[in-house]
Design a protein around this motif. Structure first.
Motif, short mmCIF file in Angstrom:
data_model
loop_
_atom_site.label_atom_id
_atom_site.label_comp_id
_atom_site.label_asym_id
_atom_site.label_seq_id
_atom_site.Cartn_x
_atom_site.Cartn_y
_atom_site.Cartn_z
N UNK A 74 -11.13 -5.58 9.78
CA UNK A 74 -11.95 -5.00 9.47
C UNK A 74 -11.38 -3.24 9.08
N UNK A 75 -10.12 -3.22 9.82
CA UNK A 75 -8.90 -1.84 9.88
C UNK A 75 -8.07 -2.52 8.45
N UNK A 76 -7.48 -3.69 8.51
CA UNK A 76 -7.31 -3.39 6.61
C UNK A 76 -7.92 -3.39 5.70
N UNK A 77 -8.95 -3.92 6.09
CA UNK A 77 -9.99 -3.61 5.01
C UNK A 77 -10.79 -2.28 4.90
N UNK A 78 -10.88 -1.37 5.86
CA UNK A 78 -11.13 0.08 6.08
C UNK A 78 -9.25 0.33 5.22
N UNK A 79 -8.22 0.83 5.87
CA UNK A 79 -7.17 1.03 5.22
C UNK A 79 -7.32 0.50 3.87
N UNK A 80 -7.34 -0.81 3.19
CA UNK A 80 -7.14 -0.51 1.86
C UNK A 80 -8.50 -0.35 0.90
N UNK A 81 -9.41 -0.18 1.18
CA UNK A 81 -10.60 0.66 0.66
C UNK A 81 -10.30 1.87 0.44
N UNK A 82 -10.28 2.95 1.77
CA UNK A 82 -10.05 4.21 1.70
C UNK A 82 -8.75 4.77 1.01
N UNK A 83 -8.08 4.48 1.58
CA UNK A 83 -6.38 5.07 1.80
C UNK A 83 -5.35 4.69 0.49
N UNK A 84 -5.94 5.82 -0.56
CA UNK A 84 -5.16 5.42 -1.85
C UNK A 84 -3.52 5.08 -1.80
N UNK A 85 -3.04 6.12 -1.29
CA UNK A 85 -1.33 6.42 -1.28
C UNK A 85 -0.30 4.91 -0.54
N UNK A 86 -0.02 4.66 -1.43
CA UNK A 86 0.73 3.04 -1.07
C UNK A 86 1.62 3.13 -0.15
N UNK A 87 2.68 4.65 0.66
CA UNK A 87 2.88 5.03 1.40
C UNK A 87 2.35 4.53 3.23
N UNK A 88 1.15 5.93 2.73
CA UNK A 88 0.07 5.87 3.63
C UNK A 88 -0.94 5.00 4.31
N UNK A 89 -0.91 4.32 3.35
CA UNK A 89 -1.52 2.51 3.95
C UNK A 89 -0.64 1.86 4.01
N UNK A 90 0.33 1.29 3.84
CA UNK A 90 1.40 0.52 4.54
C UNK A 90 1.97 1.50 5.53
N UNK A 91 2.15 2.51 5.58
CA UNK A 91 2.29 3.07 7.16
C UNK A 91 0.85 2.90 8.53
N UNK A 92 0.02 3.25 8.24
CA UNK A 92 -1.40 2.87 8.33
C UNK A 92 -1.68 1.31 9.44
N UNK A 93 -1.07 0.25 8.02
CA UNK A 93 -1.03 -0.72 8.47
C UNK A 93 0.05 -1.81 9.43
N UNK A 94 0.72 -0.77 9.09
CA UNK A 94 2.18 -1.06 9.64
C UNK A 94 2.05 -1.04 11.57
#
Length: 115
Positions: A74-94
């Motif tokens: 659920x959270x991974x899909x949320x990050x992928x759908x709403x966080x567009x900058x790659x670096x920020x999305x990668x940080x949030x996923x990690x």
């Protein structure tokens, strides 16, 4: 070489199936847990005996792992759908992975009484 589809009828099927399977595990645990707790005498000793049984610990740990997997999808899909900058999305996923692994380690400590 593996040919991977990035879109199509089967994209996301594994995630959808995992969400459903983990939800079923959580539902079964919740219903069983409520039934057992309502049937136990209302004193500390009976609760302690109930929660010291291996099958209760295994069932609880499996359910907690299901909760973590459910949260990850659920959270991974949320990050992928709403966080567009790659670096920020990668940080949030990690950061999410680190947090969920820490929760798993702590759950083992709490459920199994490992110091």
């Amino acid at each position: 070489m593996v040919d991977r589809k990035l879109a199509g009828a089967h994209y996301g099927l594994r995630d959808w199936a995992m969400q459903r399977a983990t939800a079923v595990i959580m539902l079964i645990y919740t219903v069983a847990f409520v039934i057992f707790l309502l049937s136990l005498p209302n004193n500390y000793e009976s609760w302690q005996v109930f929660f010291s049984q291996i099958w209760v610990k295994v069932f609880t740990q499996v359910t907690f792992i299901a909760v973590l997997l459910h949260a990850w999808v659920g959270i991974r899909d949320l990050w992928m759908d709403y966080i567009k900058p790659f670096g920020l999305r990668l940080f949030l996923q990690v950061a999410t992975i680190v947090w969920l692994v820490c929760c798993l380690v702590y759950s083992v400590k709490v459920i199994w009484g490992i110091v």
